[in-house]
Design an enzyme around this catalytic site. Structure first.
Site: not given
Length: 329
Positions: A203, A213, A224, A240, A255, A281, A320
């Site tokens: 990610k 958001r 972040r 990871e 992602k 998004s 989506y």
């Protein structure tokens, strides 16, 4: 006398001549069962709230979420990933609404499970960012940094309440070190061995999260970057990946999807577990905005991007457009 030797004998165009020919020789196909629908459910609203930055996507009420789940089943979509949006007054420093059995996400999980049972794989976002007043994915220490190990304790509790609420799959997305192992132990402790973990293994700290958001009413100030990955790195992703698999991840995710197809391909080549990719998004909103301007063919662009993600190695795609595309397919 005609000389034919100067013309090509090998003509790949022969296999592109008609739609039927192209379908027959297609190497990659997107199927409804490849698709997972991310959905937002918001506390305290009486009708769906459109998300301005994501045309066509809404924050659902509990009732419209149930309807969306039924529609996804009818279209042949495999799963739904739920994100809870609590009332602002319920946000606090530790994200307590995220572990409240009566919190909006847990209530929504019970709603959807009661509505569709096992016909749809019900997934839950396992992260604190929607529920904290500071908007970070974990608990902050005295210096304002995310405290990894204190956050793991919250994730363990969160996994248990989500499993109790009916989640088939939990999706830890906070990028805390050790999160998969702690969550696996927490689930097994309460006899939820059958609840699977879809690890957000790769990610990145991405500019493409912007519209999300708004979708979750994020309170985040800053970024972040101390826990999400640097977009410049690939080997880090494979590290990871190895850690998550060792800790018991059942499935892994990359992602965002589109900007990181090279990473997705490397992950897919490296594992023997299902691989998911999240078309996030910003990827969605760019296509919708360009199509609204008349600059691109919307439907073709949607399917082309999904085909590219599948071709790169994804077994499952969170998008989506899941229900819409499944209906078209």
């Amino acid at each position: 006398m005609t000389v034919y030797g100067s013309f090509p004998g090998a003509r790949p165009r022969r296999l592109r001549t008609t739609p039927a020919m192209r379908r027959m020789v297609a190497e990659t196909r997107v199927h409804p069962s490849d698709l997972i629908l991310p959905a937002f459910v918001r506390e305290g609203i009486g009708e769906p709230v459109p998300i301005a930055a994501m045309p066509g996507v809404v924050q659902h009420t509990r009732d419209t979420l149930r309807k969306a789940a039924v529609e996804a089943v009818s279209a042949g979509v495999s799963g739904i990933m739920l994100f809870g949006v609590p009332e602002d007054a319920k946000k606090d420093a530790t994200g307590s609404a995220g572990t409240d059995p009566e919190g909006i996400l847990q209530v929504a999980l019970r709603d959807v499970r009661a509505e569709v049972g096992d016909e749809l794989i019900i997934m839950s976002d396992l992260c604190l960012d929607e529920f904290t007043d500071h908007g970070h994915c974990g608990v902050l220490d005295e210096s304002g940094r995310v405290d990894n190990d204190a956050t793991l304790e919250r994730y363990a509790e969160m996994a248990q309440v989500q499993a109790d609420a009916g989640a088939h799959v939990v999706g830890p997305s906070g990028m805390m070190d050790g999160q998969v192992g702690v969550i696996r132990d927490a689930l097994d402790t309460i006899d939820k061995e059958d609840v699977a973990i879809l690890a957000y293994t790769v990610k990145y700290s991405s500019a493409f999260y912007g519209p999300f958001r708004e979708a979750v009413g994020s309170s985040l100030q800053g970024d972040r970057k101390t826990y999400q990955q640097d977009p410049a790195n690939v080997r880090e992703s494979l590290r990871e990946l190895a850690l998550d698999l060792d800790e018991g991840a059942d499935m892994v995710m990359v992602k965002p999807a589109g900007p990181y197809l090279d990473v997705l391909a490397k992950v897919a080549e490296s594992v023997h577990v299902p691989v998911a990719a999240y078309q996030i998004s910003g990827e969605y909103s760019m296509i919708e905005a360009a199509a609204e301007k008349g600059w691109i063919d919307r439907d073709r662009a949607i399917l082309e991007t999904l085909t590219g993600i599948k071709r790169a190695g994804a077994n499952m795609i969170l998008t989506y457009w899941a229900t819409e595309v499944a209906q078209r397919l």
